[in-house]
Design an enzyme around this catalytic site. Structure first.
Site, PDB file in Angstrom:
ATOM      1  N   SER A  17      -8.019  -1.256   4.031  1.00  0.00           N
ATOM      2  CA  SER A  17      -9.424  -0.468   3.950  1.00  0.00           C
ATOM      3  C   SER A  17      -9.913  -0.504   2.240  1.00  0.00           C
ATOM      4  O   SER A  17     -11.037  -0.656   2.040  1.00  0.00           O
ATOM      5  CB  SER A  17      -9.046   1.081   4.273  1.00  0.00           C
ATOM      6  OG  SER A  17      -8.481   1.619   3.589  1.00  0.00           O
ATOM      7  N   ASN A 106      -2.941  -1.410 -10.158  1.00  0.00           N
ATOM      8  CA  ASN A 106      -2.336  -1.068  -8.922  1.00  0.00           C
ATOM      9  C   ASN A 106      -2.859   0.322  -8.528  1.00  0.00           C
ATOM     10  O   ASN A 106      -3.274   0.966  -9.233  1.00  0.00           O
ATOM     11  CB  ASN A 106      -0.784  -0.839  -8.845  1.00  0.00           C
ATOM     12  CG  ASN A 106      -0.004  -0.274  -7.511  1.00  0.00           C
ATOM     13  OD1 ASN A 106      -0.544  -0.711  -6.357  1.00  0.00           O
ATOM     14  ND2 ASN A 106       0.746   0.731  -7.830  1.00  0.00           N
ATOM     15  N   HIS A 108      -2.129   4.037  -6.467  1.00  0.00           N
ATOM     16  CA  HIS A 108      -0.886   4.686  -6.020  1.00  0.00           C
ATOM     17  C   HIS A 108      -1.667   5.956  -5.530  1.00  0.00           C
ATOM     18  O   HIS A 108      -2.221   6.761  -6.303  1.00  0.00           O
ATOM     19  CB  HIS A 108      -0.038   5.038  -7.030  1.00  0.00           C
ATOM     20  CG  HIS A 108       1.284   5.543  -6.323  1.00  0.00           C
ATOM     21  ND1 HIS A 108       2.186   4.869  -5.688  1.00  0.00           N
ATOM     22  CD2 HIS A 108       1.699   6.758  -6.306  1.00  0.00           C
ATOM     23  CE1 HIS A 108       3.227   5.783  -5.424  1.00  0.00           C
ATOM     24  NE2 HIS A 108       2.788   6.991  -5.703  1.00  0.00           N
ATOM     25  N   GLU A 178      -9.775   7.083  -3.019  1.00  0.00           N
ATOM     26  CA  GLU A 178      -9.708   5.396  -3.672  1.00  0.00           C
ATOM     27  C   GLU A 178     -10.605   4.913  -3.322  1.00  0.00           C
ATOM     28  O   GLU A 178     -11.247   3.808  -4.226  1.00  0.00           O
ATOM     29  CB  GLU A 178      -8.265   5.121  -2.524  1.00  0.00           C
ATOM     30  CG  GLU A 178      -6.931   5.881  -2.959  1.00  0.00           C
ATOM     31  CD  GLU A 178      -5.793   5.142  -2.143  1.00  0.00           C
ATOM     32  OE1 GLU A 178      -4.823   5.141  -2.722  1.00  0.00           O
ATOM     33  OE2 GLU A 178      -6.006   4.827  -0.922  1.00  0.00           O
TER      34      GLU A 178
HETATM   35  C1  GRF Z   1      -3.349   3.142  -0.225  1.00  0.00           C
HETATM   36  O1  GRF Z   1      -3.300   4.644  -0.147  1.00  0.00           O
HETATM   37  C2  GRF Z   1      -2.819   2.743  -1.567  1.00  0.00           C
HETATM   38  O2  GRF Z   1      -2.961   3.898  -2.489  1.00  0.00           O
HETATM   39  C3  GRF Z   1      -1.511   2.563  -1.165  1.00  0.00           C
HETATM   40  O3  GRF Z   1      -1.618   2.040   0.172  1.00  0.00           O
HETATM   41  C4  GRF Z   1      -2.482   2.416   0.841  1.00  0.00           C
HETATM   42  C5  GRF Z   1      -3.293   1.247   1.185  1.00  0.00           C
HETATM   43  O4  GRF Z   1      -4.297   1.605   2.385  1.00  0.00           O
HETATM   44  N1  GRF Z   1      -0.734   2.018  -2.247  1.00  0.00           N
HETATM   45  P1  GRF Z   1      -5.107   0.353   2.925  1.00  0.00           P
HETATM   46  O5  GRF Z   1      -4.437  -0.655   3.229  1.00  0.00           O
HETATM   47  O6  GRF Z   1      -6.052   0.138   1.580  1.00  0.00           O
HETATM   48  O7  GRF Z   1      -6.082   1.249   3.782  1.00  0.00           O
END
Ligand code: GRF
Length: 192
Positions: A17, A106, A108, A178
């Site tokens: 996503s 990255n 997190h 995010e």
């Molecule tokens: C996110 O929550 C990111 O912080 C973590 O993995 C998740 C990935 O989600 N490292 P997606 O695949 O982008 O939906």
């Protein structure tokens, strides 16, 4: 493709996503081009996101990543300048870090240094936050160095944690953060 933009490779292992948001944000961007998706799981959702957006993808395997050239040759062929980890669950080998100094970042899903390190990913992070009765959590966008989740912080955003939260409701709130902040933060790092 030869151009004068910064070519970005997104490394992802899961649903993708965040990758989808980055692809949408940077389509037709004057300075940044999402050039390649790099994935280590054959059936990951991020692969169909790449195909639907006509972005090439490569599937990587452990041997070459950890004990070979870490795919640096292929990344050079694709003229990659910058790497974004968006839910990529393997540790990045030192060889790749040396090849892209200060050019790997990255995201997190916690307020690092809390709830980071080996084994702290996805629902494990949110479960730990709830177990410790934290009243806030958030996201950290950081440079990648040789130690898991320990590179310099670039950006953090917070959100509340409620007593009624489950790992799923917290994950949804974190994902929203995010999706809001990752692309503009990458943009500010690359275009600074
Ligand atoms: C996110 O929550 C990111 O912080 C973590 O993995 C998740 C990935 O989600 N490292 P997606 O695949 O982008 O939906």
């Amino acid at each position: 493709m030869i151009n004068h933009k910064t070519n970005v490779a997104i490394f992802a292992s899961g649903a993708g996503s965040n990758a989808a948001k980055l692809i949408a944000y940077f389509s037709n961007h004057p300075h940044i081009h999402i050039q390649l998706i790099v994935c280590n799981k054959p059936n990951a959702g991020v692969i169909s996101i790449a195909s639907n957006n006509n972005i090439p993808h490569i599937l990587i395997e452990k041997e070459q990543f950890f004990r070979g050239d870490a795919y640096t040759d292929i990344l050079e062929e694709y003229q990659i300048h910058f790497i974004v980890l968006a839910g990529f669950l393997w540790k990045v080998p030192n060889l790749l870090i040396q090849h892209f100094p200060n050019k790997i970042i990255n995201i997190h899903p916690s307020l690092l240094p809390k709830y980071g390190g080996k084994g702290m990913y996805g629902h494990f992070v949110h479960e730990a936050v709830l177990q410790h009765k934290e009243t806030e959590s958030g996201i950290t966008i950081h440079y990648v160095n040789e130690e898991f989740d320990k590179g310099a912080t670039i950006f953090q955003a917070k959100c509340p944690v409620f007593e009624t939260d489950t790992p799923e409701t917290l994950a949804t709130r974190i994902h929203a953060l995010e999706h809001l902040h990752f692309a503009p933060t990458i943009e500010s790092v690359i275009c600074k």
